[in-house]
Design an enzyme around this catalytic site. Structure first.
Site, PDB file in Angstrom:
ATOM      1  N   ASP A   1     -11.630   2.591   3.758  1.00  0.00           N
ATOM      2  CA  ASP A   1     -12.030   1.178   3.710  1.00  0.00           C
ATOM      3  C   ASP A   1     -13.546   1.032   3.540  1.00  0.00           C
ATOM      4  O   ASP A   1     -14.023  -0.047   3.192  1.00  0.00           O
ATOM      5  CB  ASP A   1     -11.642   0.476   5.018  1.00  0.00           C
ATOM      6  CG  ASP A   1     -10.389  -0.371   4.894  1.00  0.00           C
ATOM      7  OD1 ASP A   1     -10.138  -0.894   3.791  1.00  0.00           O
ATOM      8  OD2 ASP A   1      -9.683  -0.515   5.906  1.00  0.00           O
TER       9      ASP A   1
ATOM     10  N   LYS B   1       0.844  -1.212   0.000  1.00  0.00           N
ATOM     11  CA  LYS B   1       0.000   0.000   0.000  1.00  0.00           C
ATOM     12  C   LYS B   1       0.870   1.250   0.000  1.00  0.00           C
ATOM     13  O   LYS B   1       0.617   2.192  -0.746  1.00  0.00           O
ATOM     14  CB  LYS B   1      -0.918   0.011   1.238  1.00  0.00           C
ATOM     15  CG  LYS B   1      -2.119  -0.903   1.120  1.00  0.00           C
ATOM     16  CD  LYS B   1      -2.826  -1.043   2.456  1.00  0.00           C
ATOM     17  CE  LYS B   1      -3.838  -2.180   2.391  1.00  0.00           C
ATOM     18  NZ  LYS B   1      -4.287  -2.653   3.707  1.00  0.00           N
TER      19      LYS B   1
ATOM     20  N   GLN C   1      -5.300  -1.447   9.564  1.00  0.00           N
ATOM     21  CA  GLN C   1      -5.175  -2.790   9.009  1.00  0.00           C
ATOM     22  C   GLN C   1      -5.815  -3.815   9.952  1.00  0.00           C
ATOM     23  O   GLN C   1      -5.568  -3.807  11.162  1.00  0.00           O
ATOM     24  CB  GLN C   1      -3.683  -3.118   8.799  1.00  0.00           C
ATOM     25  CG  GLN C   1      -3.415  -4.452   8.139  1.00  0.00           C
ATOM     26  CD  GLN C   1      -3.858  -4.516   6.683  1.00  0.00           C
ATOM     27  OE1 GLN C   1      -3.895  -3.509   5.976  1.00  0.00           O
ATOM     28  NE2 GLN C   1      -4.219  -5.704   6.236  1.00  0.00           N
TER      29      GLN C   1
HETATM   30  N1  GUN Z   1      -7.007  -6.878   6.056  1.00  0.00           N
HETATM   31  C1  GUN Z   1      -7.180  -7.613   4.937  1.00  0.00           C
HETATM   32  N2  GUN Z   1      -7.832  -6.909   3.986  1.00  0.00           N
HETATM   33  C2  GUN Z   1      -8.064  -5.696   4.515  1.00  0.00           C
HETATM   34  C3  GUN Z   1      -8.697  -4.518   4.011  1.00  0.00           C
HETATM   35  O1  GUN Z   1      -9.196  -4.445   2.879  1.00  0.00           O
HETATM   36  N3  GUN Z   1      -8.730  -3.464   4.862  1.00  0.00           N
HETATM   37  C4  GUN Z   1      -8.214  -3.520   6.121  1.00  0.00           C
HETATM   38  N4  GUN Z   1      -8.322  -2.437   6.878  1.00  0.00           N
HETATM   39  N5  GUN Z   1      -7.629  -4.586   6.619  1.00  0.00           N
HETATM   40  C5  GUN Z   1      -7.563  -5.672   5.807  1.00  0.00           C
END
Ligand code: GUN
Length: 299
Positions: free
Chosen positions: A121, A54, A98
């Site tokens: 998100d 990311k 996350q």
């Molecule tokens: N953990 C795995 N996929 C995601 C996601 O799309 N967003 C977040 N915040 N955590 C994750």
């Protein structure tokens, strides 16, 4: 015979290029740099890889990346205090915490502490409610990526029969809402649906997000249907049990023999998730500054 392969890797590169072009325009025209803050608590190896990717892709798109890596034992109150600081920081337009969080942290409490306008998100209860009532929201990245690929392949989705297999808050439920928003006739099915095969066979669009390796077989697919496989499952390699391979929730060969179009695993939906996170960050930034939103990058 033989489905068209929907190349998510190429599509995601296109989305990232669109985001980068818009970001360059924001910088040149307004002196604004969109910023994404990612909070990682603990050392989960998969999460560390996601967060690194990311960060790299955020910077490649011309945005500012803020990474906050906290010890696994960080008290909940400290995480909430960080979220409050990020909410108040004008350089931060998107906040992603996350998941999963360590067991001592109430994930819902932390997610709902994020300013909904920065919730890239789309997990905050306000954004969930806005999406569910057809109002402008920030929407979860993976379903948004699926929607973009479906719109690209079909054009108008109106009147199509869509079956979403899986009922998670992250994929299944928001995916169903997005398809409804595009006037599909939507069924949410799941692992306990009676005669799941018959339900899937009705569908012009199958979105598989059930988390069970290769559960959906070719004889469940209507000839010519579009199959979007969200599953990422690591299974033992058939030729060498010491090795593993990635498979989706669909049995690729049998589904590809019947479908009109299909996303592969890997290289299908996966790359779209971060691309849509960047798109959401850009959208949040534009909204925060009262500027036009990027075309084609929102629900
Ligand atoms: N953990 C795995 N996929 C995601 C996601 O799309 N967003 C977040 N915040 N955590 C994750």
């Amino acid at each position: 015979m033989g489905a068209q392969i929907i190349d998510g890797k190429a599509f995601a590169a296109k989305v990232r290029a669109q985001v980068a072009a818009h970001v360059a325009g924001l910088k040149a025209g307004h002196g604004i740099v969109p910023g994404l803050a990612v909070v990682l608590v603990g050392q989960d190896p998969a999460s560390q890889v996601y967060v690194k990717n990311k960060g790299v892709q955020t910077i490649e798109a011309g945005m500012a990346s803020f990474e906050h890596k906290l010890d696994a034992a960080t008290p909940e109150a400290e995480i909430l205090a960080l979220v409050a600081r990020l909410n108040a920081d004008p350089a931060v337009h998107g906040i992603l915490v996350q998941l999963p969080l360590p067991a001592h942290v109430d994930a819902a409490l932390v997610i709902n502490a994020i300013d909904p306008a920065k919730d890239v998100d789309g997990f905050h209860i306000s954004n969930v409610g806005l999406l569910g009532t057809g109002q402008k929201a920030l929407v979860p990245c993976t379903p948004l990526g699926c929607l973009m690929m479906l719109r690209d392949h079909h054009g108008d989705l109106s009147g199509l029969e869509a079956v979403v297999v899986g009922r998670s808050n992250i994929v299944g439920k928001p995916m169903a809402q997005l398809l409804l928003g595009d006037s599909c006739t939507v069924t949410i099915a799941h692992s306990r649906t009676a005669d799941l095969g018959a339900v899937c066979r009705r569908a012009d669009i199958v979105v598989a997000a059930v988390g069970r390796p290769e559960m959906i077989r070719g004889d469940w697919i209507k000839p010519g249907a579009t199959v979007i496989d969200v599953g990422i499952n690591r299974v033992p390699h058939p030729d060498d049990p010491a090795k593993t391979r990635l498979v989706g929730d669909c049995h690729y060969d049998s589904c590809a023999a019947v479908a009109g179009a299909i996303t592969p695993v890997p290289g299908g939906v996966g790359p779209m998730t971060i691309a849509c996170l960047l798109a959401n960050t850009l959208t949040a930034c534009c909204r925060a500054h009262g500027l036009d939103e990027p075309v084609g990058l929102t629900a």
